[in-house]
Design a protein around this motif. Sequence first.
Motif, PDB file in Angstrom:
ATOM      1  N   ALA A   1      11.300 -29.400 -51.113  1.00  0.00           N
ATOM      2  CA  ALA A   1      10.888 -30.134 -52.318  1.00  0.00           C
ATOM      3  C   ALA A   1      11.832 -31.292 -52.604  1.00  0.00           C
ATOM      4  O   ALA A   1      11.394 -32.396 -52.969  1.00  0.00           O
TER       5      ALA A   1
ATOM      6  N   ALA B   1      11.041 -34.062 -50.200  1.00  0.00           N
ATOM      7  CA  ALA B   1       9.812 -34.747 -50.602  1.00  0.00           C
ATOM      8  C   ALA B   1      10.060 -35.661 -51.793  1.00  0.00           C
ATOM      9  O   ALA B   1       9.556 -36.793 -51.847  1.00  0.00           O
ATOM     10  N   ASP B   2      10.864 -35.183 -52.778  1.00  0.00           N
ATOM     11  CA  ASP B   2      11.182 -36.004 -53.951  1.00  0.00           C
ATOM     12  C   ASP B   2      11.951 -37.257 -53.544  1.00  0.00           C
ATOM     13  O   ASP B   2      11.699 -38.358 -54.077  1.00  0.00           O
TER      14      ASP B   2
ATOM     15  N   GLU C   1       9.536 -39.661 -51.907  1.00  0.00           N
ATOM     16  CA  GLU C   1       8.586 -40.192 -52.887  1.00  0.00           C
ATOM     17  C   GLU C   1       9.262 -41.226 -53.780  1.00  0.00           C
ATOM     18  O   GLU C   1       8.675 -42.282 -54.091  1.00  0.00           O
TER      19      GLU C   1
ATOM     20  N   ARG D   1       0.466 -39.424 -52.617  1.00  0.00           N
ATOM     21  CA  ARG D   1       1.617 -38.548 -52.895  1.00  0.00           C
ATOM     22  C   ARG D   1       1.316 -37.106 -52.472  1.00  0.00           C
ATOM     23  O   ARG D   1       2.173 -36.409 -51.918  1.00  0.00           O
TER      24      ARG D   1
ATOM     25  N   ARG E   1       3.367 -34.946 -49.677  1.00  0.00           N
ATOM     26  CA  ARG E   1       3.960 -33.649 -50.018  1.00  0.00           C
ATOM     27  C   ARG E   1       3.464 -32.569 -49.046  1.00  0.00           C
ATOM     28  O   ARG E   1       4.239 -31.720 -48.581  1.00  0.00           O
ATOM     29  N   ASN E   2       2.185 -32.616 -48.725  1.00  0.00           N
ATOM     30  CA  ASN E   2       1.611 -31.644 -47.792  1.00  0.00           C
ATOM     31  C   ASN E   2       2.205 -31.798 -46.402  1.00  0.00           C
ATOM     32  O   ASN E   2       2.426 -30.805 -45.694  1.00  0.00           O
TER      33      ASN E   2
ATOM     34  N   TRP F   1       5.284 -32.721 -45.566  1.00  0.00           N
ATOM     35  CA  TRP F   1       6.590 -32.079 -45.502  1.00  0.00           C
ATOM     36  C   TRP F   1       6.468 -30.552 -45.492  1.00  0.00           C
ATOM     37  O   TRP F   1       7.200 -29.870 -44.766  1.00  0.00           O
ATOM     38  N   SER F   2       5.543 -30.020 -46.255  1.00  0.00           N
ATOM     39  CA  SER F   2       5.422 -28.563 -46.386  1.00  0.00           C
ATOM     40  C   SER F   2       4.931 -27.897 -45.112  1.00  0.00           C
ATOM     41  O   SER F   2       5.247 -26.730 -44.867  1.00  0.00           O
TER      42      SER F   2
END
Length: 250
Positions: A189, A192-193, A196, A215, A219-220, A222-223
């Motif tokens: 997270a 990702a932050d 972003e 966005r 995020r998806n 990276w996960s």
Amino acid sequence: MRAPMSQSPVIILVRPQMGENIGAAARAMLNFGLTELRLVAPRDGWPNPKAVAMASGAAGRVLDRARVFDTLDAALEGVSLSFATTARGRELTKPVYTPASAAAVARGAEAGRAAFVFGPERAGLENDDIARASAIITVPVNPEFPSLNLAQAVLLVGYEWGQGRLPPEPAPTLRRPPGEIAADGVEIAHLADHYEQKLTEAGYFFPETKAANMRLNLRNLWSRMALTRADVQVFHGMLRQLTRRPRVDP
């Protein structure tokens, strides 16, 4: 039409023309546990040094045990279920199988022995050859180019035969070197932050109507990556270096 589970099928090459193709077919056979090769009137005689060279190593034992026959009738000794491979439609009335369905018939067997019969490289099996087989195998290929190399055809049939008999491949697993630790959700997270934030400052999320979905996709991304803690630090470091202020030389 049946063949016993205890016996692997015979591979019969009818009038093969090139020793290299015989050797390559032997390699394809051994890949899937097929070891009995029968040759019908090989053009260049037998044994063939070019076949041995192409077989390369362990597959040479398939060639060492190969039997040579003058006719296909003789080569079908002990075989009660034979499949003739052909890419062309024939006027002969016979059951037609794909390699998968033919292998299933041969595997689920009760009596008799199966053989897969392949023709010479230039033109394949003749009608006279196919008339001696129990059924036909046709590979579903591009109709504009249905020709297969002899060894490729043997490989396809051997692969289908091997399904359910050879040890199954384990599910893919991720192997990490000792000491590497998978990144946890918090670390992902934060990464990702970080991206972003910097991409926002660079004006990446444009136009505004698509920004939310962009966005979400990032995020998806990276996960779903199997990142280690070391990987996360590399990505942070790369982004810091890319976004740092350029140095001004005096």
